[in-house]
Design a protein around this motif. Structure first.
Motif: not given
Length: 74
Positions: A12-13, A41-43, A65-68
């Motif tokens: 997603x990134x 994964x990125x936080x 899409x893929x971001x929360x």
């Protein structure tokens, strides 16, 4: 003061990272945390003053899409 927490996958990134950065520019948001995990994964966490801006920021993040995203009071 509000903290907006965002997570996204590596894929997603790669696909939306530049669009996300452009979206952040629309807000008076200060990045207070950013971490890339070994799996890609990125936080991220952003500080925002106004609750309506925090809600809008969260909603804009969810469009990718893929971001929360969620937010909490600081």
């Amino acid at each position: 003061m509000w903290r907006v927490n965002i997570t996204c996958s590596n894929d997603a990134w790669k696909q939306y990272g530049s669009d996300f950065k452009a979206m952040v520019e629309k807000y008076a948001a200060e990045c207070i945390a950013s971490k890339k995990l070994p799996d890609g994964m990125r936080i991220m966490a952003y500080k925002i003053e106004d609750v309506s801006d925090a809600e809008a920021f969260q909603e804009d993040c969810a469009k990718f899409a893929g971001f929360t995203a969620d937010f909490e009071s600081l």
